[in-house]
Design an enzyme around this catalytic site. Structure first.
Site, mmCIF file in Angstrom:
data_model
loop_
_atom_site.group_PDB
_atom_site.id
_atom_site.type_symbol
_atom_site.label_atom_id
_atom_site.label_comp_id
_atom_site.label_asym_id
_atom_site.label_seq_id
_atom_site.Cartn_x
_atom_site.Cartn_y
_atom_site.Cartn_z
ATOM 1 N N GLU A 250 43.963 38.669 -14.394
ATOM 2 C CA GLU A 250 43.405 39.687 -15.296
ATOM 3 C C GLU A 250 44.473 40.749 -15.441
ATOM 4 O O GLU A 250 44.730 41.515 -14.517
ATOM 5 C CB GLU A 250 42.130 40.290 -14.702
ATOM 6 C CG GLU A 250 40.986 39.316 -14.524
ATOM 7 C CD GLU A 250 40.354 38.842 -15.821
ATOM 8 O OE1 GLU A 250 40.663 39.415 -16.890
ATOM 9 O OE2 GLU A 250 39.573 37.886 -15.773
ATOM 10 N N CYS A 284 42.013 48.839 -17.969
ATOM 11 C CA CYS A 284 42.689 47.785 -18.735
ATOM 12 C C CYS A 284 42.026 47.594 -20.087
ATOM 13 O O CYS A 284 42.664 47.182 -21.040
ATOM 14 C CB CYS A 284 42.691 46.482 -17.949
ATOM 15 S SG CYS A 284 41.061 45.997 -17.400
HETATM 16 P P1 NDP Z 1 50.598 45.951 -10.281
HETATM 17 O O1 NDP Z 1 50.850 44.692 -11.004
HETATM 18 O O2 NDP Z 1 51.713 46.861 -10.043
HETATM 19 O O3 NDP Z 1 49.946 45.669 -8.856
HETATM 20 C C1 NDP Z 1 48.780 44.914 -8.695
HETATM 21 C C2 NDP Z 1 48.695 44.431 -7.251
HETATM 22 O O4 NDP Z 1 49.694 43.463 -7.003
HETATM 23 C C3 NDP Z 1 48.902 45.517 -6.218
HETATM 24 O O5 NDP Z 1 48.036 45.290 -5.132
HETATM 25 C C4 NDP Z 1 50.348 45.290 -5.816
HETATM 26 O O6 NDP Z 1 50.631 45.789 -4.543
HETATM 27 C C5 NDP Z 1 50.414 43.783 -5.821
HETATM 28 N N1 NDP Z 1 51.769 43.225 -5.919
HETATM 29 C C6 NDP Z 1 52.913 43.834 -6.281
HETATM 30 N N2 NDP Z 1 53.937 42.940 -6.287
HETATM 31 C C7 NDP Z 1 53.421 41.741 -5.932
HETATM 32 C C8 NDP Z 1 53.954 40.427 -5.788
HETATM 33 N N3 NDP Z 1 55.226 40.157 -6.010
HETATM 34 N N4 NDP Z 1 53.118 39.430 -5.428
HETATM 35 C C9 NDP Z 1 51.811 39.670 -5.210
HETATM 36 N N5 NDP Z 1 51.250 40.893 -5.331
HETATM 37 C C10 NDP Z 1 52.030 41.919 -5.700
HETATM 38 O O7 NDP Z 1 49.439 46.647 -11.122
HETATM 39 P P2 NDP Z 1 48.841 48.096 -10.932
HETATM 40 O O8 NDP Z 1 48.276 48.272 -9.570
HETATM 41 O O9 NDP Z 1 49.854 49.049 -11.427
HETATM 42 O O10 NDP Z 1 47.567 48.038 -11.939
HETATM 43 C C11 NDP Z 1 47.641 48.449 -13.247
HETATM 44 C C12 NDP Z 1 47.688 47.268 -14.181
HETATM 45 O O11 NDP Z 1 46.568 46.445 -13.968
HETATM 46 C C13 NDP Z 1 47.637 47.645 -15.631
HETATM 47 O O12 NDP Z 1 48.630 46.943 -16.334
HETATM 48 C C14 NDP Z 1 46.276 47.174 -16.109
HETATM 49 O O13 NDP Z 1 46.195 46.828 -17.450
HETATM 50 C C15 NDP Z 1 46.025 46.026 -15.211
HETATM 51 N N6 NDP Z 1 44.590 45.832 -15.048
HETATM 52 C C16 NDP Z 1 44.002 44.740 -15.620
HETATM 53 C C17 NDP Z 1 42.633 44.557 -15.544
HETATM 54 C C18 NDP Z 1 41.960 43.377 -16.158
HETATM 55 O O14 NDP Z 1 40.810 43.114 -15.802
HETATM 56 N N7 NDP Z 1 42.579 42.635 -17.054
HETATM 57 C C19 NDP Z 1 41.802 45.519 -14.850
HETATM 58 C C20 NDP Z 1 42.521 46.604 -14.273
HETATM 59 C C21 NDP Z 1 43.876 46.731 -14.370
HETATM 60 P P3 NDP Z 1 51.207 47.289 -4.383
HETATM 61 O O15 NDP Z 1 50.341 48.198 -5.174
HETATM 62 O O16 NDP Z 1 51.078 47.518 -2.949
HETATM 63 O O17 NDP Z 1 52.604 47.221 -4.911
#
Ligand code: NDP
Length: 513
Positions: A250, A284
């Site tokens: 997502e 999102c």
């Molecule tokens: P990120 O992609 O930066 O992070 C998401 C999660 O992935 C965090 O827990 C992060 O950890 C973890 N992560 C980072 N690098 C890796 C990796 N290489 N492998 C596995 N996991 C990893 O997103 P954000 O937290 O910034 O969230 C915002 C984004 O989410 C926006 O783009 C938004 O549109 C999207 N979103 C989509 C939704 C949907 O339903 N379609 C709903 C809500 C948000 P850490 O934070 O510790 O780096």
């Protein structure tokens, strides 16, 4: 009472003074809490514990699992102030956003999956058209995958990070959740809650750490449910491909809202202000860009500017006092600022807002931009903040073309008094959800799928697939009566080949085409 392993226990178990992550309160600049920074080396053991606990949880059956989920539903409501405080402290959102879009969602989701898991996952009897299967019983079963790894973002610690754990648990899986390092406190509170509600130990565990522990987790679990940015989502899919682990993604969005000339402008302006600014625009499925037909553009801009200009922003202290909270993370406020500056440099006008708010917390003023076009980042890249760029269009055709001119395809909405025409326009937009005179509320309809097309994701949450994705399908043919030797078995013979060939022609080869 049954227990759940918390991250603190894991930390104590290792007996070492470990590095901590400080969780910041984005609205005040203070510290909301600290959690251990776990390392990728610890992940395998955590998943192994989950794997060991899972068969017991599966054996409890739908009714047993529903009991725990229903207790959880009550717990979240009985303790709503504490849950709200925790969410607000780590996100900086308003109490009202925490109450409606997080606690409201979780409370309904616990009950929904408790009730509907048996309906969506019950054994299905199937009738086959094949003559070879005549008289046999065909069954489709859904068995839990084992351990589901959930990786969540920071914008909705309860709804998005923890919310995906609920159907995974209802299906009989163990779950390991890796919340965003920015907002881990709510996920840990949910561990405490599930323990109190009788969830067996290790069936739900939280890994607090940076992206590297999320990446490591992918190698060990049986399914990865990821919510976050498109860039990270692609990395997750690549890593999961190494072990052929299925993923649900997502991802980001750039939701268009189209206001047709016959729309109820007052209603559309209220919706545009709310669905672009709710949760500080860090959703999102926020309205990220708006297309208005030329004859009503100016009046619509006047209305929406007036409404956005009246929004109250500040440090949340209680429900009902503010409309827009803080920006949860530093880099996001930079993105918002740079999108606004880029638009202004290219000729856009700031109708209201347009700059950062006073510190020490992180705020960006609710902003309306006009005179925008697709040469500007604010119309093509995900802003994820409290901005509403409004573009004038000739007609609905131009609006549809512009709405589809995006790498994203998460949600969209069309506003008109003619709902039949609205549906015709809405279905031409390339998005997983495309509504008429509504935006975002579909998320509360747990019966219908929610998921993105194009770069916005893979798979869906909610609806039947929202829980079936956490299972393996098992088909079974049960034969009670049958020949000692089927016609098609060895030894092959001329007469049987002729019979089978003739039979196939009779069944499938008759008539003109
Ligand atoms: P990120 O992609 O930066 O992070 C998401 C999660 O992935 C965090 O827990 C992060 O950890 C973890 N992560 C980072 N690098 C890796 C990796 N290489 N492998 C596995 N996991 C990893 O997103 P954000 O937290 O910034 O969230 C915002 C984004 O989410 C926006 O783009 C938004 O549109 C999207 N979103 C989509 C939704 C949907 O339903 N379609 C709903 C809500 C948000 P850490 O934070 O510790 O780096």
């Amino acid at each position: 009472m049954a227990e759940t392993t918390t991250v603190e226990e894991t930390a104590r178990g290792n007996g070492a003074a470990r590095e901590q992550i400080e969780v910041e309160n984005p609205a005040t600049g203070g510290i909301a809490g600290t959690v251990p920074r776990m390392s990728p080396d610890e992940v395998a053991a955590i998943v192994a514990r989950a794997r060991a606990a899972q068969p017991g949880w599966e054996a409890v059956g739908f009714e047993g699992r529903a009991k725990v989920l229903r207790r959880a539903q009550k717990w979240v409501l009985d303790n709503s102030s504490r849950v709200m405080e925790t969410i607000v402290s780590e996100t900086g959102k308003t109490y009202d956003d925490a109450q409606t879009a997080e606690i409201g969602y979780a409370a309904s989701a616990f009950g929904f999956w408790a009730k509907n898991a048996p309906k969506y996952l019950g054994d299905e009897k199937v009738r086959s058209a094949s003559p070879f299967l005549a008289g046999k019983k065909l069954v489709m079963r859904y068995r839990p995958l084992g351990v589901v790894g959930v990786i969540g973002p920071w914008n909705y610690p309860l709804t998005n990070s923890f919310g995906d754990c609920i159907p995974a648990l209802a299906a009989g899986n163990a779950v390991v959740l890796k919340p965003s390092e920015i907002t881990p406190l709510t996920s840990l509170l949910m561990a405490e809650m599930l323990e109190e509600c009788g969830l067996p130990k290790d069936v739900y565990q939280v890994i607090t750490g940076l992206g590297d522990v999320g990446a490591e987790m992918i190698d060990h679990v049986d399914f990865v449910m990821f919510t976050g940015s498109t860039a990270t989502g692609k990395k997750v899919a690549e890593r999961a491909a190494r072990t052929l682990t299925p993923v649900g993604l997502e991802l980001g969005g750039k939701d268009p809202m189209i206001v047709l000339r016959d729309a109820d402008l007052e209603k559309a302006a209220n919706a545009a202000a709310y669905y672009s600014m709710q949760n500080g625009g860090q959703t999102c499925i926020s309205v990220e860009r708006l297309y208005v037909e030329e004859p009503v553009h100016d009046e619509f801009v006047r209305l929406v500017t007036e409404k956005v200009g009246k929004l109250r922003q500040g440090v949340p202290t209680k429900p009902g006092e503010l409309d827009v909270g803080a920006m949860t993370i530093g880099p996001q406020i930079e993105t918002v600022d740079s999108h606004v500056k880029d638009a202004v440099e290219k000729g856009a006008t700031v109708a209201v807002g347009g700059k950062r708010g006073p510190g020490p917390g992180r705020f960006f003023e609710p902003t309306v931009l006009t005179g925008v076009d697709h040469s500007m980042e604010c119309m093509t890249e995900e802003t994820f903040g409290p901005t509403l760029p409004v573009m004038k269009v000739r007609d609905a055709e131009e609006a549809i073309a512009l709405a589809n001119d995006s790498v994203y395809g998460l949600q969209a909405s069309v506003w008109t008094k003619d709902t039949s025409r609205g549906e015709q326009v809405a279905k031409r937009i390339d998005a997983g959800v495309s509504s008429v005179n509504d935006h975002q509320v579909n998320y509360l309809g747990l019966e219908i799928p929610m998921g993105g097309w194009k770069d916005s994701g893979l798979g869906t949450r909610h609806g039947p697939d929202g829980i079936r994705k956490y299972t393996r399908k098992q088909a079974s043919v049960i034969t009670r009566f049958g020949l000692k030797r089927e016609l098609f078995m060895f030894p092959y013979a001329g007469w049987s080949a002729k019979l089978i060939g003739g039979f196939a022609k009779l069944l499938y080869g008759r008539g003109k085409r």
